[in-house]
Structures are given as structure tokens and as C-alpha cells.
Design a protein around this motif. Structure first.
Motif, PDB file in Angstrom:
ATOM      1  N   GLU A  67      -0.668 -29.191  46.409  1.00 23.37           N
ATOM      2  CA  GLU A  67      -1.189 -30.160  45.439  1.00 23.37           C
ATOM      3  C   GLU A  67      -0.028 -30.634  44.582  1.00 23.37           C
ATOM      4  N   TRP A  68       0.147 -31.914  44.480  1.00 19.69           N
ATOM      5  CA  TRP A  68       1.325 -32.477  43.810  1.00 19.69           C
ATOM      6  C   TRP A  68       1.211 -32.380  42.296  1.00 19.69           C
ATOM      7  N   ASN A  69       2.260 -31.896  41.678  1.00 19.54           N
ATOM      8  CA  ASN A  69       2.321 -31.861  40.220  1.00 19.54           C
ATOM      9  C   ASN A  69       3.315 -32.929  39.763  1.00 19.54           C
ATOM     10  N   LEU A  96      10.058 -25.178  49.700  1.00 19.42           N
ATOM     11  CA  LEU A  96      11.363 -25.840  49.629  1.00 19.42           C
ATOM     12  C   LEU A  96      11.446 -26.889  48.521  1.00 19.42           C
ATOM     13  N   CYS A  97      10.377 -27.051  47.775  1.00 19.96           N
ATOM     14  CA  CYS A  97      10.424 -27.988  46.642  1.00 19.96           C
ATOM     15  C   CYS A  97      11.273 -27.360  45.529  1.00 19.96           C
ATOM     16  N   PRO A  98      12.347 -28.046  45.122  1.00 16.84           N
ATOM     17  CA  PRO A  98      13.266 -27.436  44.154  1.00 16.84           C
ATOM     18  C   PRO A  98      12.644 -27.233  42.776  1.00 16.84           C
ATOM     19  N   THR A  99      11.566 -27.961  42.471  1.00 19.38           N
ATOM     20  CA  THR A  99      11.000 -27.844  41.109  1.00 19.38           C
ATOM     21  C   THR A  99       9.621 -27.181  41.100  1.00 19.38           C
ATOM     22  N   GLY A 100       9.183 -26.661  42.268  1.00 18.26           N
ATOM     23  CA  GLY A 100       7.868 -25.993  42.325  1.00 18.26           C
ATOM     24  C   GLY A 100       6.724 -26.965  42.053  1.00 18.26           C
ATOM     25  N   SER A 101       6.906 -28.214  42.466  1.00 17.70           N
ATOM     26  CA  SER A 101       5.890 -29.231  42.156  1.00 17.70           C
ATOM     27  C   SER A 101       4.801 -29.357  43.218  1.00 17.70           C
ATOM     28  N   LEU A 102       4.822 -28.483  44.222  1.00 13.95           N
ATOM     29  CA  LEU A 102       3.781 -28.549  45.261  1.00 13.95           C
ATOM     30  C   LEU A 102       3.148 -27.165  45.456  1.00 13.95           C
ATOM     31  N   PRO A 103       2.488 -26.626  44.432  1.00 14.58           N
ATOM     32  CA  PRO A 103       1.839 -25.318  44.614  1.00 14.58           C
ATOM     33  C   PRO A 103       0.719 -25.407  45.653  1.00 14.58           C
ATOM     34  N   MET A 130       5.356 -41.976  43.855  1.00 17.05           N
ATOM     35  CA  MET A 130       4.255 -41.016  44.083  1.00 17.05           C
ATOM     36  C   MET A 130       4.514 -40.154  45.298  1.00 17.05           C
ATOM     37  N   ILE A 131       3.990 -38.925  45.274  1.00 20.18           N
ATOM     38  CA  ILE A 131       3.981 -38.071  46.469  1.00 20.18           C
ATOM     39  C   ILE A 131       2.530 -37.965  46.911  1.00 20.18           C
ATOM     40  N   MET A 132       2.267 -38.425  48.130  1.00 24.03           N
ATOM     41  CA  MET A 132       0.896 -38.383  48.655  1.00 24.03           C
ATOM     42  C   MET A 132       0.778 -37.201  49.620  1.00 24.03           C
ATOM     43  N   THR A 172       6.356 -32.412  36.949  1.00 23.10           N
ATOM     44  CA  THR A 172       7.640 -31.717  37.181  1.00 23.10           C
ATOM     45  C   THR A 172       8.430 -32.295  38.359  1.00 23.10           C
ATOM     46  N   CYS A 173       7.807 -33.170  39.130  1.00 26.61           N
ATOM     47  CA  CYS A 173       8.447 -33.703  40.345  1.00 26.61           C
ATOM     48  C   CYS A 173       9.633 -34.608  40.003  1.00 26.61           C
ATOM     49  N   GLU A 174      10.709 -34.410  40.744  1.00 20.55           N
ATOM     50  CA  GLU A 174      11.915 -35.227  40.518  1.00 20.55           C
ATOM     51  C   GLU A 174      12.078 -36.301  41.585  1.00 20.55           C
ATOM     52  N   LEU A 175      11.076 -36.433  42.427  1.00 17.47           N
ATOM     53  CA  LEU A 175      11.059 -37.468  43.476  1.00 17.47           C
ATOM     54  C   LEU A 175      12.277 -37.399  44.402  1.00 17.47           C
ATOM     55  N   CYS A 176      12.699 -36.180  44.733  1.00 17.92           N
ATOM     56  CA  CYS A 176      13.878 -36.021  45.604  1.00 17.92           C
ATOM     57  C   CYS A 176      13.550 -36.339  47.074  1.00 17.92           C
ATOM     58  N   GLY A 177      12.271 -36.275  47.449  1.00 18.45           N
ATOM     59  CA  GLY A 177      11.860 -36.597  48.825  1.00 18.45           C
ATOM     60  C   GLY A 177      12.007 -35.459  49.810  1.00 18.45           C
ATOM     61  N   ASN A 178      12.433 -34.305  49.316  1.00 18.32           N
ATOM     62  CA  ASN A 178      12.632 -33.145  50.193  1.00 18.32           C
ATOM     63  C   ASN A 178      11.359 -32.781  50.975  1.00 18.32           C
ATOM     64  N   CYS A 179      10.221 -32.840  50.277  1.00 18.89           N
ATOM     65  CA  CYS A 179       8.945 -32.435  50.900  1.00 18.89           C
ATOM     66  C   CYS A 179       8.630 -33.302  52.115  1.00 18.89           C
ATOM     67  N   GLN A 180       8.859 -34.597  51.991  1.00 17.87           N
ATOM     68  CA  GLN A 180       8.589 -35.502  53.117  1.00 17.87           C
ATOM     69  C   GLN A 180       9.491 -35.163  54.302  1.00 17.87           C
TER      70      GLN A 180
HETATM   71  S1  SF4 Z   1      10.226 -31.783  47.041  1.00 19.82           S
HETATM   72 FE1  SF4 Z   1       9.219 -31.398  45.066  1.00 19.82          FE
HETATM   73  S2  SF4 Z   1      10.513 -32.458  43.602  1.00 19.82           S
HETATM   74 FE2  SF4 Z   1      11.071 -33.256  45.581  1.00 19.82          FE
HETATM   75  S3  SF4 Z   1       9.762 -35.068  45.831  1.00 19.82           S
HETATM   76 FE3  SF4 Z   1       8.668 -33.375  46.770  1.00 19.82          FE
HETATM   77  S4  SF4 Z   1       7.343 -32.609  45.140  1.00 19.82           S
HETATM   78 FE4  SF4 Z   1       8.895 -33.858  44.142  1.00 19.82          FE
END
Ligand code: SF4
Ligand code: SF4
Length: 291
Positions: free
Chosen positions: A63-65, A107-114, A90-92, A68-76
Motif C-alpha cells: 500500500e503506497w504511503n 527494496l523501497c528505500p523509504t519504507g513507503s510500500l508496507p 503517483m505510485i499506482m 514518505t515516497c521520494e518517487l525514485c521509481g525503484n518499486c516499478q
Molecule cells: S521505491 Fe519507495 S520511494 Fe521509490 S517510488 Fe517506490 S514507493 Fe516511492
């Protein structure tokens, strides 16, 4: 010992064989029947048993938070299933496509996808005499069968000892759900029909179980229709034909009435008896091999 009943396509008699074989074996000893065709479980239509336990089954999805998300795109980048996407700011997350692998979350650096729990289906456990029957069903709109199949198998492992015969009614086809359902099986029984379509699907199923390195045999259902292509193929490939179930009007009538076949159809009783002996033979061989 676990025996998966599988077929290259639906409608070949997988559930008929699973329910009749399990009920026949349960006349003399404990047997577990597990309906893993979680998108359309229908073994329960033929098993009259008392409901002992039911529970909701959950999977974990991220679930996207936003805060705290920095929009780095790592999750995608790390999601192999295109279940999480960066769209502008946005992260969908697409829960239907998520396999709950935890990669994006971890792997989310900011813990924004618990990872959060989401209901995916229901499990019910029944008992009738020596027969334990477990059935899982996906809720409407839920597309991922694999997590529910896996959790259902975990439930069976946690609640029943390994020395019992367990019959797994697998989903049809040769894709991920059937591979998950047969992964732990000691023996796979492939059921097919003696037609060109049956042969085509049998070949795909044989290829799959061979790649998995499983011992397997073939049951030919509706024997008498079509041609001898399946038998010829089995001979050429040295595959065991464990039993033949004839194409019989009495079978169709009994099946349509929602009844088990072997108590009233001698040819089916003969077939399940042969299959039980075959299972015993494989079981003995497995015991010898592990000594
Ligand atoms: S990996 Fe985490 S910080 Fe980076 S875009 Fe995805 S949710 Fe945001
Ligand atoms: S948990 Fe796995 S499958 Fe689900 S969105 Fe994250 S990376 Fe993709």
C-alpha cells in the motif's frame, strides 16, 4: 503420499476422477481430498460431508504511503509483474496483478510500500468417515490463484500427517496454478480423452510434468470416442496407462445427478481400484528408494 490429478485442459473428468478415487480409498483408510481448482471448485458437488472449519484467506499486497515516497521509481523497476507503476507524481498498485513477493516493499528505500493484508478467498474443511475434504475458493474479482493454492497446501501440511493418501484436484492447464498445485506431489495422474484435442493437451501436460521431474501415469476417460492416437502416443513414449474409463451413458446420467460413480458403475469401480493399486506400487517404490 500426495497424488495430483491434472489435465492439459478442463472438462476431461479431473474432478470426477478425484472425487471417486478419494471416496473409494476412504472406504478402507484415511484419505484427504483437496480441491485446488480455486477459481471454480466443484468437487464439493459430489462429496456429502460435515463442515468442520472455515476461514478467510488473505494475501499481502503493498500500500503506497505518499507522504514518505521520494518517487525514485525503484518499486516499478523491481516488480516483474507490472503490478506497481510510477505515473507522474503517483505510485499506482494493481492488486489483481500483485503476486505478493514483497520485492517492492523490501527494496523501497523509504519504507513507503508496507505490505497490508487483503482477503483473497475462503477455505472450508469437511469430514465424512475416513474422508477429509478441503476446498478453497477465490473471491469474485480476485485473479491470482497461486497464493491461495499455496496457502491451501500449507493448511493441509499443517493439519494432516504425511502418511495419509492426499488427492489434489488440480486446476486445468499447464500454467502457474497447476505447477503450484503439483509442485509437492509424489505422483501425477494425467487424465485425458482419446481425441486429437485430448492428445494435443496431453502432450503439453506430459512436457510440463517431465520438466518438473515427477513420476506420472495416464488415465484415459470416455474411452471409445475418438481414435487410438492417445494410446499410440503413450506406447511410443513408454507412458503408463493406469486405467481406461469407458464412454458410458450410465456414467453421464449418474454424474448429472451429482452422484459418485464407482458405487453404481462397475467399470469406474474397476478403474479406481486399478489406480489405487498403481498408487500403492509407486508408494512401495518410493519407500524402497529412500531406504
Ligand atoms: S521505491 Fe519507495 S520511494 Fe521509490 S517510488 Fe517506490 S514507493 Fe516511492
Ligand atoms: S509485492 Fe511483488 S508483485 Fe506485488 S507489487 Fe510488489 S514487487 Fe510487484
Amino acid at each position: 503420499m500426495k497424488i495430483a490429478i491434472a489435465s492439459g485442459k478442463g472438462g476431461t473428468g479431473k474432478t470426477t476422477l478425484s472425487t471417486n478415487l478419494a471416496s473409494y480409498i476412504a472406504e478402507n483408510r484415511e484419505c484427504i481430498l483437496v480441491d485446488l481448482d480455486v477459481e471454480e471448485p466443484n468437487s464439493g458437488l459430489f462429496i456429502k460431508a460435515e463442515l468442520l472449519h472455515e476461514e478467510d484467506m488473505f494475501k499481502k499486497i503493498p500500500e503506497w504511503n505518499e507522504s514518505t515516497c521520494e518517487l525514485c521509481g525503484n518499486c516499478q523497476t523491481v516488480c516483474s509483474f507490472n503490478a506497481v507503476m510510477k505515473m507522474g507524481k503517483m505510485i499506482m498498485v494493481f492488486p489483481e496483478m500483485c503476486h505478493g513477493c514483497f520485492a517492492c516493499s523490501e527494496l523501497c528505500p523509504t519504507g513507503s510500500l508496507p505490505m497490508k493484508s487483503k482477503k483473497m478467498g475462503e477455505l472450508k474443511s469437511y469430514k465424512s468417515g475416513n474422508l477429509n475434504f478441503i476446498e478453497s475458493r477465490l473471491i469474485i474479482g480476485e485473479e491470482q490463484a497461486v497464493p491461495l493454492i499455496k496457502q491451501t497446501l500449507d493448511y493441509v501440511d499443517a493439519n494432516f500427517s504425511e502418511d495419509r493418501i492426499t488427492i489434489l484436484d488440480s486446476p486445468p492447464g499447464t500454467s502457474c496454478p497447476v505447477i503450484e498445485a503439483t509442485r509437492d506431489a509424489d505422483l501425477v495422474i494425467l487424465i485425458t480423452e482419446p481425441t486429437p484435442f485430448g492428445l494435443h493437451d496431453l502432450k503439453l501436460a506430459v512436457e510440463t510434468v517431465r520438466q518438473m521431474g515427477k513420476p506420472f501415469g495416464v488415465v484415459i476417460n470416455r474411452n471409445g470416442i475418438g481414435n487410438d492416437g492417445v494410446e499410440q502416443y503413450c506406447r511410443e513414449e513408454s507412458l503408463d496407462i493406469i486405467a481406461l474409463i469407458p464412454n458410458d451413458r450410465l456414467i453421464a446420467e449418474t454424474y448429472s445427478a451429482g452422484n459418485l460413480l464407482y458405487p453404481t458403475v462397475p467399470s469406474v469401480k474397476n478403474a479406481v481400484s486399478h489406480i489405487e493399486s498403481y498408487i500403492e506400487k509407486i508408494n512401495e517404490k518410493m519407500k524402497r528408494d529412500t531406504v
